[in-house]
Design an enzyme around this catalytic site. Structure first.
Site, short mmCIF file in Angstrom:
data_model
loop_
_atom_site.label_atom_id
_atom_site.label_comp_id
_atom_site.label_asym_id
_atom_site.label_seq_id
_atom_site.Cartn_x
_atom_site.Cartn_y
_atom_site.Cartn_z
N GLU A 169 -4.83 -3.96 -2.22
CA GLU A 169 -6.28 -3.77 -2.19
C GLU A 169 -6.65 -2.56 -1.33
OE1 GLU A 169 -4.48 -5.86 -0.63
OE2 GLU A 169 -5.42 -6.83 1.08
N GLU B 79 8.99 -4.01 13.19
CA GLU B 79 8.81 -2.87 12.27
C GLU B 79 7.53 -2.16 12.68
OE1 GLU B 79 7.69 -3.76 8.18
OE2 GLU B 79 8.94 -2.12 7.48
N PHE C 277 0.81 -1.23 0.00
CA PHE C 277 0.00 0.00 0.00
C PHE C 277 0.83 1.27 0.00
CE2 PHE C 277 0.90 -0.11 4.54
CZ PHE C 277 1.07 1.23 4.83
N CYS D 265 9.46 1.88 3.43
CA CYS D 265 10.32 0.75 3.80
C CYS D 265 11.73 1.23 4.08
CB CYS D 265 10.34 -0.30 2.71
SG CYS D 265 11.10 0.31 1.20
P1 NAD Z 1 1.49 -6.63 2.99
O1 NAD Z 1 2.52 -7.69 3.05
O2 NAD Z 1 0.38 -6.65 3.96
O3 NAD Z 1 0.80 -6.64 1.54
C1 NAD Z 1 1.56 -6.72 0.36
C2 NAD Z 1 0.75 -7.44 -0.71
O4 NAD Z 1 0.52 -8.78 -0.28
C3 NAD Z 1 -0.60 -6.82 -0.97
O5 NAD Z 1 -0.84 -6.81 -2.37
C4 NAD Z 1 -1.58 -7.74 -0.25
O6 NAD Z 1 -2.82 -7.84 -0.88
C5 NAD Z 1 -0.87 -9.09 -0.29
N1 NAD Z 1 -1.18 -9.91 0.88
C6 NAD Z 1 -1.52 -9.49 2.13
N2 NAD Z 1 -1.68 -10.54 2.96
C7 NAD Z 1 -1.42 -11.65 2.23
C8 NAD Z 1 -1.39 -13.04 2.54
N3 NAD Z 1 -1.67 -13.49 3.77
N4 NAD Z 1 -1.06 -13.91 1.56
C9 NAD Z 1 -0.77 -13.47 0.31
N5 NAD Z 1 -0.79 -12.16 -0.03
C10 NAD Z 1 -1.10 -11.25 0.91
O7 NAD Z 1 2.30 -5.23 3.02
P2 NAD Z 1 1.71 -3.76 3.16
O8 NAD Z 1 1.18 -3.57 4.53
O9 NAD Z 1 0.83 -3.45 2.02
O10 NAD Z 1 3.04 -2.92 2.97
C11 NAD Z 1 3.88 -2.54 4.02
C12 NAD Z 1 5.07 -3.46 4.12
O11 NAD Z 1 5.79 -3.48 2.90
C13 NAD Z 1 6.10 -3.02 5.17
O12 NAD Z 1 6.54 -4.16 5.86
C14 NAD Z 1 7.22 -2.42 4.36
O13 NAD Z 1 8.49 -2.44 4.97
C15 NAD Z 1 7.18 -3.29 3.15
N6 NAD Z 1 7.81 -2.66 2.02
C16 NAD Z 1 9.04 -3.10 1.64
C17 NAD Z 1 9.69 -2.50 0.59
C18 NAD Z 1 11.05 -2.96 0.15
O14 NAD Z 1 11.47 -2.60 -0.93
N7 NAD Z 1 11.75 -3.74 0.96
C19 NAD Z 1 9.08 -1.42 -0.09
C20 NAD Z 1 7.81 -1.00 0.34
C21 NAD Z 1 7.18 -1.62 1.39
#
Ligand code: NAD
Length: 507
Positions: free
Chosen positions: A186, A391, A159, A291
């Site tokens: 989403e 985090e 997101f 991130c």
């Molecule tokens: P998230 O892991 O909740 O969601 C990421 C994606 O995975 C979304 O499209 C979501 O629909 C999907 N998803 C969620 N739960 C799932 C499940 N149980 N099984 C399969 N798919 C699932 O992450 P978020 O909250 O949207 O984003 C924040 C996180 O992303 C933080 O931890 C941040 O550090 C990380 N992030 C990392 C980077 C990087 O380059 N290392 C960059 C941006 C964000």
């Protein structure tokens, strides 16, 4: 808060994109896209059905047959057109991004701009996707390599950067000759979809780029689909590990960029004003939901005396709706995220840290329902506390004091995450020691958020990454292509007849 709804048709429903058509999903489950500053429901997003996922992959598989042979110049020209369209629509899309995600308008434009830079770089694929050639490796024999596209690639995005991170993925994948299925977050898919529309307008042919929406079921279906060749994931550590394991077990190439705990190490000889400004901007900008946000300040020696000045600067930031002029810190993405962050702040207090700046009670006139948390600073933090081990992904900075640079380096290297880090100093020798000894993939020297530009690659490491090759830059060209070596010999009538040879070549 994000809610499910099957009935509500009073708000627009986000479409899927399959085979170049904007498709209304037949889903039975939906999530609301909610403005984090007001709780206004902006749209509903379907959790696509299995049949829709299969249709998107089938469209991508079909389009691959012709797209892979589309001349590289034609692919480049689509990217040239695409960058022009993104630039022209940046302010409009930034307003949508701010409404659904919460960050300030200027930060939303930055989110788009950092993605635009990847598209600009994609337009130079002609020089990036080149093989090698060695002449006469044996008598009359040449060897060369081809960088060939893989087929259907998948992107799953978080997101926090709904523009930049999708743009890390599909432009580079498709310009290499692959086709793509994108699964946006989403929570805030509207700005992503605006960028997808522009890609179609730029000339991406039907089926080359497809979009399905959803959560776990859709992600799992994509990760296990027999026709998917590669999966790019960016998001949390728990989900990223699951995606990596599941997709790898099903034979996919996977890159997974995950969570972080980024330390900024401040030496007492650092430029004080610049350093404090950098720390505050990197810790509380985007409400800490980057991130690469600075989430731990490691103050070395006499730099520990800078805490009051740091707190004064953090206190001076204006918390408000992202669309309001002058806002420094917008709301966090959802009420659930706010509750999780408040829970961690309470844990910090319970576990004995000093809450030196408390942002919990912030109030924003005109926005009583927003998911606001003001800049929050903890001191007297130890490495066993939840506020250090987890985090937080909110506007919370933890401050740790140490005596020496060696101690600071050891502390950072003990932390399992390896996304980004920085050192603030005016000593070249100290900075050089830090860059050599620190075990983190992206290092800033007097730079708080050292995200590389697209001609390099994103190189988070250790617990922040699974897979070898990072997003964008040269590494992603490797990721999105298969290297094929060709060893060739041509005969004409003057070629000496070697006769039958049953041994492996001796030279
Ligand atoms: P998230 O892991 O909740 O969601 C990421 C994606 O995975 C979304 O499209 C979501 O629909 C999907 N998803 C969620 N739960 C799932 C499940 N149980 N099984 C399969 N798919 C699932 O992450 P978020 O909250 O949207 O984003 C924040 C996180 O992303 C933080 O931890 C941040 O550090 C990380 N992030 C990392 C980077 C990087 O380059 N290392 C960059 C941006 C964000």
């Amino acid at each position: 808060m994000t809610q499910t709804s099957t009935q509500d048709t009073t708000v627009p429903t986000i479409k899927l994109l399959i085979q170049g058509e904007w498709v209304e999903s037949t889903a039975t489950e939906y999530r609301h896209v909610v403005n984090p500053a007001t709780q206004q429901v902006l749209a509903r997003v379907p959790l696509a059905t299995r049949a829709e996922v299969d249709a998107a992959v089938a469209a991508a598989q079909k389009a691959f047959a012709t797209w892979r042979d589309t001349p590289i110049g034609a692919r480049m020209r689509i990217m040239l057109k695409y960058q022009e369209l993104i630039r022209a629509n940046s302010k409009r899309i930034a307003a949508i991004l701010t409404a659904e995600q919460g960050k300030t308008l200027s930060d939303a434009e930055g989110d788009i701009f950092r993605g635009l830079e990847v598209v600009e770089h994609a337009a130079s694929i002609g020089t990036l996707q080149q093989g090698g050639f060695a002449e006469n490796v044996a008598a009359g024999v040449d060897t060369y390599t081809l960088q060939q596209p893989l087929g259907v690639c998948v992107g799953i995005t978080p997101f926090n950067f709904p523009a930049m991170i999708p743009l890390w993925m599909f432009p580079m994948a498709i310009v290499c000759g692959n086709t793509f299925v994108l699964k946006p977050s989403e929570q805030d898919p509207m700005s992503t979809m605006e960028l997808v529309k522009l890609a179609i307008e730029a000339g991406v042919p039907p089926g080359v780029l497809n979009v399905v929406h959803g959560a776990k079921d859709v992600v799992d279906a994509l990760c296990t689909h027999p026709d998917v060749k590669a999966v790019s994931f960016v998001g949390s550590t728990a989900v990223g590990t699951h995606v990596y394991n599941l997709a790898s077990a099903h034979g996919k190439r996977v890159q997974s960029m995950m969570g972080a705990k980024n330390h900024a190490v401040v030496l007492p000889d650092a430029h004080k004003e610049q350093t404090l400004n950098a720390l505050v901007g990197a810790s509380f900008g985007a409400a800490g939901q980057r991130c690469m946000a600075t989430s731990v300040a490691v103050l070395v020696g006499a730099a520990r005396e800078w805490v009051p000045d740091l707190i004064e600067r953090a206190r001076g930031l204006k918390v408000g709706a992202g669309a309001e002029p002058g806002t420094d810190v917008g709301p966090v993405v959802s009420a659930a995220a706010r509750q999780r962050i408040l829970g961690l702040i309470e844990a910090g207090v319970r576990e004995g840290a000093t809450l030196a700046l408390d942002g919990r009670e912030v109030s924003v006139p005109g926005y009583p329902d927003g998911n606001f948390i003001g800049p929050t600073v903890f001191t007297d933090v130890t490495t066993d506390m939840s506020i250090y081990t987890q985090e937080i992904f909110g506007p919370v900075l933890v401050v740790i004091g140490v005596d020496t640079l060696d101690e600071a380096i050891a502390l950072v290297n003990r932390n399992p995450f390896g996304n980004g880090t920085g050192v603030f100093t005016q000593s070249g020798a100290a900075a050089r020691k830090f860059q050599n000894e620190i075990d983190v993939g992206q290092v800033g020297i007097n730079i708080p958020i050292p995200v590389p530009v697209p001609y390099f690659s994103f190189t988070g490491s250790r617990g922040s990454k699974l897979g070898d090759l990072g997003p964008y830059g040269k590494q992603v060209v490797q990721f999105y292509t298969q290297t094929k070596t060709v060893t060739a010999r041509w005969f004409d009538d003057s070629t000496v007849n070697d006769g039958v040879n049953t041994t492996i070549a001796l030279r």
